[in-house]
Design an enzyme around this catalytic site. Structure first.
Site, PDB file in Angstrom:
ATOM      1  N   ASP A 134      -2.231  -7.709  -1.043  1.00 51.84           N
ATOM      2  CA  ASP A 134      -1.976  -8.352   0.252  1.00 51.84           C
ATOM      3  C   ASP A 134      -0.938  -9.477   0.213  1.00 51.84           C
ATOM      4  OD1 ASP A 134      -2.387  -8.691   3.023  1.00 51.84           O
ATOM      5  OD2 ASP A 134      -3.873 -10.248   2.684  1.00 51.84           O
ATOM      6  N   ARG A 141       1.575  -1.568   2.133  1.00 52.70           N
ATOM      7  CA  ARG A 141       1.622  -0.383   2.997  1.00 52.70           C
ATOM      8  C   ARG A 141       2.808   0.507   2.648  1.00 52.70           C
ATOM      9  NH1 ARG A 141       0.027  -3.632   8.594  1.00 52.70           N
ATOM     10  NH2 ARG A 141      -2.059  -4.223   7.885  1.00 52.70           N
ATOM     11  N   ILE A 158      -1.792   1.975   7.304  1.00 49.64           N
ATOM     12  CA  ILE A 158      -1.805   3.219   6.534  1.00 49.64           C
ATOM     13  C   ILE A 158      -3.044   4.014   6.967  1.00 49.64           C
ATOM     14  CG2 ILE A 158      -2.185   4.226   4.243  1.00 49.64           C
ATOM     15  CD1 ILE A 158       0.684   3.291   4.731  1.00 49.64           C
ATOM     16  N   LEU A 169      -5.869  -1.972   0.493  1.00 51.35           N
ATOM     17  CA  LEU A 169      -4.831  -1.477  -0.408  1.00 51.35           C
ATOM     18  C   LEU A 169      -4.499  -2.495  -1.486  1.00 51.35           C
ATOM     19  CD1 LEU A 169      -2.406  -0.131   2.354  1.00 51.35           C
ATOM     20  CD2 LEU A 169      -4.015   1.241   0.989  1.00 51.35           C
ATOM     21  N   CYS A 191       0.636  10.946  20.046  1.00 47.37           N
ATOM     22  CA  CYS A 191      -0.376   9.938  20.403  1.00 47.37           C
ATOM     23  C   CYS A 191       0.234   8.549  20.400  1.00 47.37           C
ATOM     24  CB  CYS A 191      -1.540  10.000  19.415  1.00 47.37           C
ATOM     25  SG  CYS A 191      -2.819   8.769  19.743  1.00 47.37           S
ATOM     26  N   CYS A 194      -2.659   3.356  20.426  1.00 46.50           N
ATOM     27  CA  CYS A 194      -2.675   1.997  19.867  1.00 46.50           C
ATOM     28  C   CYS A 194      -1.632   1.115  20.534  1.00 46.50           C
ATOM     29  CB  CYS A 194      -2.457   2.040  18.353  1.00 46.50           C
ATOM     30  SG  CYS A 194      -0.936   2.860  17.840  1.00 46.50           S
ATOM     31  N   GLN A 220      -5.471 -16.816  13.262  1.00 48.35           N
ATOM     32  CA  GLN A 220      -5.345 -17.555  12.003  1.00 48.35           C
ATOM     33  C   GLN A 220      -4.471 -18.812  12.124  1.00 48.35           C
ATOM     34  OE1 GLN A 220      -4.735 -14.890   8.474  1.00 48.35           O
ATOM     35  NE2 GLN A 220      -4.787 -13.259   9.990  1.00 48.35           N
ATOM     36  N   LYS A 222      -3.319 -22.589  13.371  1.00 48.26           N
ATOM     37  CA  LYS A 222      -4.123 -23.814  13.398  1.00 48.26           C
ATOM     38  C   LYS A 222      -3.825 -24.724  14.585  1.00 48.26           C
ATOM     39  CE  LYS A 222      -5.071 -24.096   8.451  1.00 48.26           C
ATOM     40  NZ  LYS A 222      -5.051 -24.933   7.222  1.00 48.26           N
ATOM     41  N   CYS A 243      -6.399  -1.763  17.609  1.00 40.81           N
ATOM     42  CA  CYS A 243      -5.491  -0.647  17.304  1.00 40.81           C
ATOM     43  C   CYS A 243      -6.106   0.334  16.305  1.00 40.81           C
ATOM     44  CB  CYS A 243      -4.140  -1.150  16.811  1.00 40.81           C
ATOM     45  SG  CYS A 243      -4.189  -2.008  15.225  1.00 40.81           S
TER      46      CYS A 243
END
Length: 377
Positions: A134, A141, A158, A169, A191, A194, A220, A222, A243
């Site tokens: 991450d 990804r 993904i 991941l 489609c 999302c 996230q 502040k 999504c």
């Protein structure tokens, strides 16, 4: 022949240690990713949490010497909470996104990757390795897509055929030359669900995200949440799953493979009011093991206040008034003032007017005035 056997052994070992999916790709430059990142940078669509050096994100040779392969791993996490508590009048609850259920996934994946590292170095003593989850230089990804773990969906996640997009991941770069796997064909087709239902329009188009508008990012931050997003947050305390939940590829997907990923319902869906006055120590003890705690309690508490306003929870007014009058942090005081006005009630205007006479901080005064306008309606 040896490398083929080693790859087979590594795949078998990955299954033994609880890795749900593993893929291999080359360590060549991620050229198409570079173009996308440069475009995101030009459009100011980046969150600011990413590795700032784009070349490091696309050139593995800047991370370790003479890289030959990148290994991508995926671990499936649950999409449904067993025994989820109800949010009721006077006892309203917030929600942490699924990626913050159970033990912080960074910890879980790093342990798996360290085991893979040890296995490789046992078989190839001079092997070089570098793992990341991450927050590393590479895009997890982009690696997963090229390694055949899944395809990159229009929601920028993904998506795997087996587990949908409900996967964590991680990556391992090495100078060991494993045979690469083939990428998977895109299966989103026509489609566009999302993109159509994104609450803030953060999905600009399929595969392109303006991270600064994404609720997962906004929860996230502040500072004061911009006005246009306050009604969009709902009762989300950290992250957003919209999504993912609307994606047809996730229909019926719910894996409970890893015990450490199982949510504690009272932590994943906590009561809101107790969070208003929780101490740093209490917050760390109760929530410190989940990924949603990484920014500390301030963003969570601000989101708690917005959630109480969303519910128009009049039972929370005494606590909100106390926060507005006593909390040392302007963002929390100001957001509480705004929420008091949003919730309303006969006494709201008088309470806010008195606060207006006492408050000195300019930002908080602006929020009190917004609250007064809301209370007048």
């Amino acid at each position: 022949m040896y490398m083929k056997e080693l790859k087979k052994e590594l795949i078998a070992y990955s299954q033994e240690i609880g890795i749900d999916k593993i893929g291999f790709t080359t360590a060549s430059t991620f050229d198409s990713l570079r173009n996308r990142l440069l475009e995101q940078q030009t459009l100011d669509y980046q969150s600011g949490f990413e590795e700032p050096n784009i070349e490091k994100r696309v050139r593995p040779e800047l991370i370790i010497e003479h890289p030959q392969s990148i290994i991508s791993i995926a671990l499936a996490y649950p999409s449904k909470m067993k025994d989820a508590p109800l949010s009721t009048k006077g006892e309203r609850r917030g929600i942490f996104c699924r990626a913050s259920w159970g033990t912080d996934y960074h910890v879980v994946l790093r342990e798996k990757l360290q085991l893979l590292e040890s296995f490789i170095k046992e078989k190839v003593p001079n092997a070089l390795t570098k793992t990341m989850v991450d927050t590393g230089e590479l895009s997890d990804r982009a690696v997963a897509e090229r390694a055949g773990i899944g395809w990159s969906g229009k929601n920028t996640m993904i998506i795997t055929p087996e587990f949908g997009s409900y996967v964590y991941l991680g990556d391992l770069i090495t100078n060991v030359p494993f045979e690469p796997d083939q990428p998977m064909e895109d299966q989103c087709g026509t489609c566009n669900k999302c993109v159509d239902v994104c609450p803030t329009g953060a999905l600009v188009q399929g595969g392109q995200l303006n991270a600064k508008r994404c609720i997962a990012f906004l929860t996230q931050t502040k500072g004061f949440l911009p006005d246009e997003f306050r009604s969009k947050i709902g009762n989300r305390l950290y992250g957003c799953d919209t999504c993912q939940t609307v994606c047809p590829k996730n229909k019926g997907i719910d894996f409970h493979i890893h015990a450490e990923m199982e949510p504690d319902p009272d932590i994943a869906k906590p009561l809101l009011k107790p969070l208003l006055t929780i101490s740093n120590k209490e917050f760390k003890e109760k929530y410190g093991h989940v990924s949603g705690s990484w920014r500390g309690k301030k963003p969570i508490q601000r989101n708690v206040i917005l959630a109480l306003a969303h519910f128009k929870d009049e039972t929370a007014l005494p606590e909100l008034i106390q926060v507005m009058e006593e909390d040392p942090r302007p963002v929390i005081r100001g957001t509480a003032a705004w929420a008091i006005g949003k919730i309303g009630g006969g006494e709201a205007e008088g309470i806010l007017q008195r606060a207006l006479d006492k408050e000195k901080d300019e930002d908080v005064l602006a929020e009190i005035k917004k609250g007064l306008m809301l209370a007048a309606y």
